[in-house]
Design a protein around this motif. Structure first.
Motif, PDB file in Angstrom:
ATOM      1  N   MET A  48      94.032  38.016  32.172  1.00 25.81           N
ATOM      2  CA  MET A  48      92.674  38.061  32.717  1.00 25.81           C
ATOM      3  C   MET A  48      91.697  37.447  31.710  1.00 25.81           C
ATOM      4  SD  MET A  48      93.086  39.684  35.652  1.00 25.81           S
ATOM      5  CE  MET A  48      91.562  40.467  36.167  1.00 25.81           C
ATOM      6  N   LYS A  49      90.622  36.836  32.230  1.00 24.50           N
ATOM      7  CA  LYS A  49      89.575  36.281  31.381  1.00 24.50           C
ATOM      8  C   LYS A  49      88.239  36.581  32.038  1.00 24.50           C
ATOM      9  CE  LYS A  49      87.578  33.744  28.201  1.00 24.50           C
ATOM     10  NZ  LYS A  49      87.525  34.129  26.799  1.00 24.50           N
ATOM     11  N   ASP A  50      87.384  37.366  31.311  1.00 21.65           N
ATOM     12  CA  ASP A  50      86.076  37.741  31.836  1.00 21.65           C
ATOM     13  C   ASP A  50      86.194  38.410  33.208  1.00 21.65           C
ATOM     14  OD1 ASP A  50      84.826  36.690  29.613  1.00 21.65           O
ATOM     15  OD2 ASP A  50      84.582  34.709  30.516  1.00 21.65           O
ATOM     16  N   GLY A  51      87.297  39.151  33.421  1.00 19.87           N
ATOM     17  CA  GLY A  51      87.479  39.846  34.684  1.00 19.87           C
ATOM     18  C   GLY A  51      88.087  39.019  35.790  1.00 19.87           C
ATOM     19  N   PHE A  52      88.419  37.743  35.530  1.00 19.86           N
ATOM     20  CA  PHE A  52      88.982  36.871  36.548  1.00 19.86           C
ATOM     21  C   PHE A  52      90.454  36.600  36.252  1.00 19.86           C
ATOM     22  CE2 PHE A  52      84.453  35.595  36.215  1.00 19.86           C
ATOM     23  CZ  PHE A  52      84.049  36.011  37.469  1.00 19.86           C
ATOM     24  N   LYS A  53      91.222  36.459  37.317  1.00 20.23           N
ATOM     25  CA  LYS A  53      92.637  36.148  37.197  1.00 20.23           C
ATOM     26  C   LYS A  53      92.830  34.745  36.634  1.00 20.23           C
ATOM     27  CE  LYS A  53      96.759  35.788  40.115  1.00 20.23           C
ATOM     28  NZ  LYS A  53      97.248  35.915  41.503  1.00 20.23           N
ATOM     29  N   LEU A  54      93.748  34.621  35.670  1.00 21.50           N
ATOM     30  CA  LEU A  54      93.996  33.314  35.069  1.00 21.50           C
ATOM     31  C   LEU A  54      94.747  32.407  36.039  1.00 21.50           C
ATOM     32  CD1 LEU A  54      95.103  34.071  31.392  1.00 21.50           C
ATOM     33  CD2 LEU A  54      92.906  33.217  32.187  1.00 21.50           C
ATOM     34  N   HIS A  55      94.347  31.164  36.063  1.00 20.54           N
ATOM     35  CA  HIS A  55      95.043  30.126  36.807  1.00 20.54           C
ATOM     36  C   HIS A  55      94.996  28.848  35.984  1.00 20.54           C
ATOM     37  CE1 HIS A  55      96.563  27.835  40.236  1.00 20.54           C
ATOM     38  NE2 HIS A  55      95.694  26.906  39.891  1.00 20.54           N
ATOM     39  N   PRO A  56      96.137  28.159  35.806  1.00 20.71           N
ATOM     40  CA  PRO A  56      97.480  28.508  36.263  1.00 20.71           C
ATOM     41  C   PRO A  56      98.031  29.740  35.526  1.00 20.71           C
ATOM     42  CG  PRO A  56      97.325  26.168  35.667  1.00 20.71           C
ATOM     43  CD  PRO A  56      96.108  26.846  35.135  1.00 20.71           C
ATOM     44  N   GLN A  57      99.075  30.332  36.082  1.00 16.22           N
ATOM     45  CA  GLN A  57      99.694  31.493  35.462  1.00 16.22           C
ATOM     46  C   GLN A  57     100.514  31.044  34.256  1.00 16.22           C
ATOM     47  OE1 GLN A  57      99.425  34.694  36.332  1.00 16.22           O
ATOM     48  NE2 GLN A  57      98.180  34.423  38.165  1.00 16.22           N
ATOM     49  N   PRO A  58     100.278  31.589  33.077  1.00 21.19           N
ATOM     50  CA  PRO A  58     101.078  31.203  31.910  1.00 21.19           C
ATOM     51  C   PRO A  58     102.433  31.904  31.925  1.00 21.19           C
ATOM     52  CG  PRO A  58      99.485  32.862  31.287  1.00 21.19           C
ATOM     53  CD  PRO A  58      99.211  32.552  32.738  1.00 21.19           C
ATOM     54  N   THR A  59     103.361  31.376  31.152  1.00 15.80           N
ATOM     55  CA  THR A  59     104.655  32.017  30.938  1.00 15.80           C
ATOM     56  C   THR A  59     104.698  32.507  29.487  1.00 15.80           C
ATOM     57  OG1 THR A  59     105.771  30.044  30.119  1.00 15.80           O
ATOM     58  CG2 THR A  59     105.669  30.319  32.510  1.00 15.80           C
ATOM     59  N   SER A  60     105.829  33.066  29.082  1.00 14.26           N
ATOM     60  CA  SER A  60     106.006  33.447  27.680  1.00 14.26           C
ATOM     61  C   SER A  60     106.683  32.333  26.886  1.00 14.26           C
ATOM     62  CB  SER A  60     106.838  34.730  27.583  1.00 14.26           C
ATOM     63  OG  SER A  60     108.127  34.515  28.145  1.00 14.26           O
ATOM     64  N   ASP A  61     106.873  31.183  27.509  1.00 23.41           N
ATOM     65  CA  ASP A  61     107.610  30.068  26.926  1.00 23.41           C
ATOM     66  C   ASP A  61     106.760  29.327  25.881  1.00 23.41           C
ATOM     67  OD1 ASP A  61     109.276  27.940  26.422  1.00 23.41           O
ATOM     68  OD2 ASP A  61     109.063  27.018  28.411  1.00 23.41           O
ATOM     69  N   PRO A  62     107.256  29.193  24.646  1.00 26.57           N
ATOM     70  CA  PRO A  62     106.510  28.418  23.645  1.00 26.57           C
ATOM     71  C   PRO A  62     106.344  26.950  24.029  1.00 26.57           C
ATOM     72  CG  PRO A  62     108.190  29.776  22.591  1.00 26.57           C
ATOM     73  CD  PRO A  62     108.458  29.839  24.057  1.00 26.57           C
ATOM     74  N   LEU A  63     107.192  26.436  24.929  1.00 29.37           N
ATOM     75  CA  LEU A  63     107.079  25.050  25.378  1.00 29.37           C
ATOM     76  C   LEU A  63     106.099  24.876  26.534  1.00 29.37           C
ATOM     77  CD1 LEU A  63     110.832  23.922  25.251  1.00 29.37           C
ATOM     78  CD2 LEU A  63     109.018  23.437  23.599  1.00 29.37           C
ATOM     79  N   ASP A  64     105.556  25.962  27.023  1.00 27.79           N
ATOM     80  CA  ASP A  64     104.529  25.918  28.068  1.00 27.79           C
ATOM     81  C   ASP A  64     103.252  25.318  27.479  1.00 27.79           C
ATOM     82  OD1 ASP A  64     102.579  26.401  29.975  1.00 27.79           O
ATOM     83  OD2 ASP A  64     103.177  28.474  30.348  1.00 27.79           O
ATOM     84  N   PRO A  65     102.728  24.225  28.032  1.00 32.74           N
ATOM     85  CA  PRO A  65     101.512  23.620  27.473  1.00 32.74           C
ATOM     86  C   PRO A  65     100.323  24.571  27.389  1.00 32.74           C
ATOM     87  CG  PRO A  65     102.552  22.119  29.030  1.00 32.74           C
ATOM     88  CD  PRO A  65     103.280  23.427  29.140  1.00 32.74           C
ATOM     89  N   LEU A  66     100.285  25.582  28.267  1.00 33.76           N
ATOM     90  CA  LEU A  66      99.190  26.547  28.199  1.00 33.76           C
ATOM     91  C   LEU A  66      99.261  27.392  26.925  1.00 33.76           C
ATOM     92  CD1 LEU A  66      99.063  27.832  31.890  1.00 33.76           C
ATOM     93  CD2 LEU A  66      97.460  26.263  30.779  1.00 33.76           C
ATOM     94  N   ASN A  67     100.439  27.461  26.300  1.00 25.36           N
ATOM     95  CA  ASN A  67     100.618  28.269  25.101  1.00 25.36           C
ATOM     96  C   ASN A  67     100.470  27.478  23.807  1.00 25.36           C
ATOM     97  OD1 ASN A  67     101.199  30.496  26.734  1.00 25.36           O
ATOM     98  ND2 ASN A  67     103.392  30.059  26.754  1.00 25.36           N
ATOM     99  N   TRP A  68     100.212  26.186  23.908  1.00 22.92           N
ATOM    100  CA  TRP A  68     100.060  25.389  22.694  1.00 22.92           C
ATOM    101  C   TRP A  68      98.752  25.730  21.986  1.00 22.92           C
ATOM    102  CZ3 TRP A  68     101.678  20.077  25.253  1.00 22.92           C
ATOM    103  CH2 TRP A  68     103.039  20.135  25.538  1.00 22.92           C
ATOM    104  N   SER A  69      98.690  25.369  20.720  1.00 21.91           N
ATOM    105  CA  SER A  69      97.500  25.684  19.923  1.00 21.91           C
ATOM    106  C   SER A  69      96.284  24.907  20.427  1.00 21.91           C
ATOM    107  CB  SER A  69      97.746  25.323  18.455  1.00 21.91           C
ATOM    108  OG  SER A  69      97.832  23.911  18.304  1.00 21.91           O
ATOM    109  N   SER A  70      95.118  25.450  20.126  1.00 24.42           N
ATOM    110  CA  SER A  70      93.871  24.788  20.520  1.00 24.42           C
ATOM    111  C   SER A  70      93.775  23.398  19.905  1.00 24.42           C
ATOM    112  CB  SER A  70      92.669  25.635  20.093  1.00 24.42           C
ATOM    113  OG  SER A  70      91.457  24.987  20.391  1.00 24.42           O
ATOM    114  N   GLY A  71      94.225  23.261  18.661  1.00 24.54           N
ATOM    115  CA  GLY A  71      94.169  21.963  17.996  1.00 24.54           C
ATOM    116  C   GLY A  71      95.014  20.924  18.709  1.00 24.54           C
ATOM    117  N   ARG A  72      96.241  21.310  19.114  1.00 26.43           N
ATOM    118  CA  ARG A  72      97.109  20.367  19.827  1.00 26.43           C
ATOM    119  C   ARG A  72      96.516  20.019  21.190  1.00 26.43           C
ATOM    120  NH1 ARG A  72     102.104  18.207  19.947  1.00 26.43           N
ATOM    121  NH2 ARG A  72     102.658  19.149  17.956  1.00 26.43           N
TER     122      ARG A  72
END
Length: 500
Positions: free
Chosen positions: A1-25
């Motif tokens: 959740m972010k600010d009370g809203f459901k996240l989209h797209p849904q992230p996974t626990s996978d380190p190779l998921d682009p949503l999980n990459w560092s802000s710098g990358r």
């Protein structure tokens, strides 16, 4: 959740998921996308200050000279119909690289040719090569950032295209001191630098999200059916390693990937063109894009192509400097009134609406944007007719560009929010029509100005912008939910389709 809203797209626990990459990358990838999107319009307008030299070189008419600006826009319009499906099959990275190589080779050809036909062919392939920056570029942004960040990131993406449009002539003016050839040699250098950045710093971002959500969910605390979405609550991320699932993805794919990205259902290579036609029956998208492109955006080319005629008394270098008003207006609008402001407005309105967001919340900035553009167009036309001081034109440019930046960001985020699961097709539709408008405009603007004069040509454009675009978008905002009620496209982006 972010600010009370459901996240989209849904992230996974996978380190190779682009949503999980560092802000710098993520922001490094965004910078590469923006660099190529900057070149999207830079190639079109950077030659404008050297128009007299080009006209003399090829012994062509003024109309033929304006066509040299139109023809790359045609390549930009055709490209998304070719590249978009291929990027959904073989991945974003390889298409970016192939497109940039095409643009680089075409630019070298443009710089080296001494024939008008060869010059025009090279200009077309410049546009065709850089065109992935639109649809594939926005797909990359959607791959690596969440929906609640979309306004800001799309605003930066739009900033890149608008800045390329106006910075191109500024650079071209000074490069023309050497000669008109060096304008294109410098463009080739820029493409070469971007190509190196893509090869070494742009990983694949097309990710089999639905397939991986079933195998590596965000948390351990919920049972998930295969292919179902995961609701991300305020719980700890499941600790995972990339090797838990034997499915090549993102950074684990070949350095030069030539096979379809596994773990998802892919479109056919011709689906981009077919879906472009189908989207005409979804009025929330088709009507809003037509309205923006043909009642508002295409006046950009009116201004850009007519500056050398309007300020014929100045050298190409001074004419290039006259684009500073457009540049400052674009930057000011993005910093204070575009992407981040759009996100802020949506969050505030959604909280008042029981936490429910609607796509039409993105459209509130359209109205001041259209007003600013209309005022800028009218003032500029009068300033040229009455021979006012150049600073009046700069103020007009500032207002016009600020409106274009704000309006373009609002439109782009709105249409993607209408059908987020079909974002690639939506942006293809937008990009084709946007660039067709840029292709058409140079064919009629010079005769229009010659027949009606400066004041009435640009006053008419300002009147059309305000009295057509504003009521049109007001109707879309009021009836948008009903317009979207006609249905949803029958396909989704491949990352949301786990069947293979």
């Amino acid at each position: 959740m972010k600010d009370g809203f459901k996240l989209h797209p849904q992230p996974t626990s996978d380190p190779l998921d682009p949503l999980n990459w560092s802000s710098g990358r993520k922001h490094g990838i965004l910078a590469i996308v923006m660099a190529l999107y900057f070149m999207f319009t830079y190639i079109t307008t950077t030659t404008v200050p050297s128009f007299p030299q080009i006209q003399e070189q090829f012994n062509i008419t003024v109309d033929q000279l304006n066509w040299t600006v139109a023809i790359p826009a045609l390549g930009l319009a055709v490209g998304p119909l070719i590249w978009s499906s291929l990027a959904d099959i073989y991945g974003r990275r390889i298409i970016f690289i192939i497109g940039t190589i095409t643009a680089l080779a075409a630019t070298i050809g443009v710089a080296a040719t001494g024939d008008y036909g060869g010059y025009m062919a090279g200009r077309f392939f410049q546009g065709l090569g850089v065109s992935p920056a639109a649809t594939v570029g926005l797909a990359i942004i959607n791959d690596i950032f969440f929906e609640y960040q979309r306004g800001q990131k799309v605003g930066l993406w739009v900033l890149a295209i608008d800045m390329g449009l106006f910075v191109g002539p500024l650079f071209g003016g000074f490069l023309s001191i050497v000669d008109q050839y060096w304008i294109n040699w410098f463009t080739a250098i820029l493409f070469g630098v971007i190509l190196l950045a893509e090869i070494f710093f742009l990983p694949e971002t097309l990710y089999p999200r639905n397939a991986m959500l079933a195998r590596m969910p965000y948390t351990d605390g919920v049972v998930h059916a295969a292919g179902s979405a995961v609701d991300v609550e305020k719980t700890a991320r499941k600790p995972s390693v990339a090797d838990e699932v034997d499915l090549p993805r993102t950074k684990k794919l070949f350095f030069v990937n030539w096979k379809p990205v596994p773990g998802m259902k892919h479109p056919k290579p011709w689906d981009s063109a077919l879906r472009f036609g189908i989207l005409f029956k979804y009025p929330a998208v088709s009507v809003s894009v037509f309205l923006f492109c043909y009642a508002w955006y295409w006046w950009v080319l009116s201004v850009v192509t007519m500056i050398p005629v309007a300020y014929i008394q100045y050298t190409p270098q001074i004419q290039g400097l006259l684009f500073i008003g457009l540049i400052l207006g674009t930057l000011f609008s993005e910093v204070f009134f575009s992407g981040q402001m759009s996100d802020f407005i949506v969050k505030k309105l959604a909280k008042k609406n029981a936490g429910i967001k609607t796509a039409e919340m993105r459209l509130w900035l359209i109205y001041p944007a259209a007003l600013l553009s209309a005022i800028g167009l009218i003032i500029w036309g009068i300033s040229i007719d009455k021979n006012y001081h150049w600073i009046v034109g700069q103020i007009a440019f500032f207002l016009f560009a600020a409106g274009i930046q704000m309006g373009n960001t609002s439109l782009a985020t709105y249409i993607v929010d209408c059908y987020p699961l079909q974002s690639m097709s939506i942006v293809t539709f937008y990009s084709v029509l946007l660039n067709l408008s840029a292709f058409i405009n140079p064919f009629f603007i010079a005769p229009w100005q010659a027949g009606a004069g400066w004041t009435w040509t640009f006053a008419a454009q300002g009147i059309i912008t305000f009295f057509v675009a504003v009521p049109g978008f007001a109707l879309i905002q009021k009836f948008g939910a009903k317009l979207r009620g006609v249905g949803t496209p029958s396909w989704v982006n491949p990352e949301f389709d786990g069947s293979s």
